[in-house]
Design a protein around this motif. Structure first.
Motif, PDB file in Angstrom:
ATOM      1  N   ILE A  28       0.850  -1.189   0.000  1.00 45.55           N
ATOM      2  CA  ILE A  28       0.000   0.000   0.000  1.00 45.55           C
ATOM      3  C   ILE A  28       0.891   1.247   0.000  1.00 45.55           C
ATOM      4  O   ILE A  28       2.070   1.189   0.352  1.00 45.55           O
TER       5      ILE A  28
ATOM      6  N   TYR B 104      -6.007  10.015   7.086  1.00 47.98           N
ATOM      7  CA  TYR B 104      -5.959   8.843   6.209  1.00 47.98           C
ATOM      8  C   TYR B 104      -7.225   8.017   6.412  1.00 47.98           C
ATOM      9  O   TYR B 104      -7.507   7.576   7.512  1.00 47.98           O
ATOM     10  N   LYS B 105      -7.965   7.801   5.313  1.00 47.30           N
ATOM     11  CA  LYS B 105      -9.240   7.102   5.409  1.00 47.30           C
ATOM     12  C   LYS B 105      -9.185   5.697   4.815  1.00 47.30           C
ATOM     13  O   LYS B 105      -9.707   4.766   5.386  1.00 47.30           O
ATOM     14  N   GLN B 106      -8.576   5.582   3.641  1.00 46.65           N
ATOM     15  CA  GLN B 106      -8.468   4.297   2.937  1.00 46.65           C
ATOM     16  C   GLN B 106      -7.097   4.241   2.272  1.00 46.65           C
ATOM     17  O   GLN B 106      -6.579   5.267   1.843  1.00 46.65           O
ATOM     18  N   PRO B 107      -6.510   3.054   2.119  1.00 43.98           N
ATOM     19  CA  PRO B 107      -5.197   2.967   1.469  1.00 43.98           C
ATOM     20  C   PRO B 107      -5.307   2.958  -0.049  1.00 43.98           C
ATOM     21  O   PRO B 107      -6.283   2.468  -0.612  1.00 43.98           O
TER      22      PRO B 107
ATOM     23  N   ARG C  31      -3.266   1.552  -3.468  1.00 47.19           N
ATOM     24  CA  ARG C  31      -2.454   0.368  -3.755  1.00 47.19           C
ATOM     25  C   ARG C  31      -1.760   0.509  -5.108  1.00 47.19           C
ATOM     26  O   ARG C  31      -2.120   1.354  -5.925  1.00 47.19           O
TER      27      ARG C  31
ATOM     28  N   ASP D  30      -3.018   1.913  -8.693  1.00 47.80           N
ATOM     29  CA  ASP D  30      -4.251   2.698  -8.589  1.00 47.80           C
ATOM     30  C   ASP D  30      -4.105   4.002  -9.375  1.00 47.80           C
ATOM     31  O   ASP D  30      -3.028   4.602  -9.421  1.00 47.80           O
TER      32      ASP D  30
ATOM     33  N   TYR E  87      -8.110  11.146  -4.195  1.00 50.34           N
ATOM     34  CA  TYR E  87      -9.226  10.277  -4.559  1.00 50.34           C
ATOM     35  C   TYR E  87      -8.711   9.090  -5.371  1.00 50.34           C
ATOM     36  O   TYR E  87      -7.804   9.253  -6.180  1.00 50.34           O
ATOM     37  N   ARG E  88      -9.307   7.929  -5.159  1.00 45.03           N
ATOM     38  CA  ARG E  88      -9.110   6.803  -6.078  1.00 45.03           C
ATOM     39  C   ARG E  88     -10.245   6.905  -7.087  1.00 45.03           C
ATOM     40  O   ARG E  88     -11.408   7.046  -6.706  1.00 45.03           O
TER      41      ARG E  88
ATOM     42  N   GLN F 155     -13.479   7.473  -4.668  1.00 45.79           N
ATOM     43  CA  GLN F 155     -13.385   7.207  -3.239  1.00 45.79           C
ATOM     44  C   GLN F 155     -12.328   8.120  -2.622  1.00 45.79           C
ATOM     45  O   GLN F 155     -11.205   8.199  -3.117  1.00 45.79           O
ATOM     46  N   THR F 156     -12.694   8.812  -1.544  1.00 44.37           N
ATOM     47  CA  THR F 156     -11.747   9.668  -0.833  1.00 44.37           C
ATOM     48  C   THR F 156     -10.811   8.793  -0.013  1.00 44.37           C
ATOM     49  O   THR F 156     -11.258   7.986   0.801  1.00 44.37           O
ATOM     50  N   LEU F 157      -9.505   8.957  -0.239  1.00 44.81           N
ATOM     51  CA  LEU F 157      -8.509   8.176   0.493  1.00 44.81           C
ATOM     52  C   LEU F 157      -7.847   8.991   1.599  1.00 44.81           C
ATOM     53  O   LEU F 157      -7.657   8.501   2.706  1.00 44.81           O
TER      54      LEU F 157
END
Length: 132
Positions: free
Chosen positions: A20, A64-67, A69, A72, A95-96, A103-105
């Motif tokens: 990640i 930090y909300k989501q990783p 990878r 991406d 964002y991803r 998705q907000t990362l």
């Protein structure tokens, strides 16, 4: 100014042993987006430096909300929150992006100061203020 976005792809060098994105690399993504934002406004940081105009980070806060990878596709946003005479605050988000959703990362705020080539605070030039 409205929100500016810059695309970033995650490469192997951006990741940690778990595959990640290493947390500090998001700050690099923020920096790249701010540089491209300035460039899009018509201001090259090297030319500004030659004129004794430097922008430096005074403070940064990241949540930090989501990783992210490897491989991406991301977008990093820049939006001015507050302008002062010699500093400004920016809100940035990573964002991803996929065909299905966004998705907000990571979200964060960055405080930027304008300094001269001796490291002393200076007023942000009027042409930059009017462009922002």
């Amino acid at each position: 100014m409205s929100e500016f976005r810059w695309p970033v792809r995650v490469y192997y060098e951006d990741t940690d042993a778990g595959g990640i994105v290493y947390y500090a690399n998001y700050l690099k993504f923020f920096e790249r987006a701010r540089t491209e934002w300035l460039r899009q406004l018509g201001f090259n940081q090297e030319l500004l430096r030659q004129q004794g105009i430097l922008f430096v980070v005074r403070e940064v806060n990241a949540k930090y909300k989501q990783p992210a990878r490897l491989d991406d596709e991301l977008q990093v946003s820049v939006a001015v929150e507050k302008m002062g005479k010699a500093s400004f605050n920016i809100v940035q988000t990573v964002y991803r992006v996929s065909s299905e959703e966004e998705q907000t990362l990571v979200s964060g705020s960055v405080s930027i100061a304008c300094i001269d080539d001796k490291g002393k605070p200076r007023i942000i030039p009027a042409d930059i203020l009017s462009a922002v």
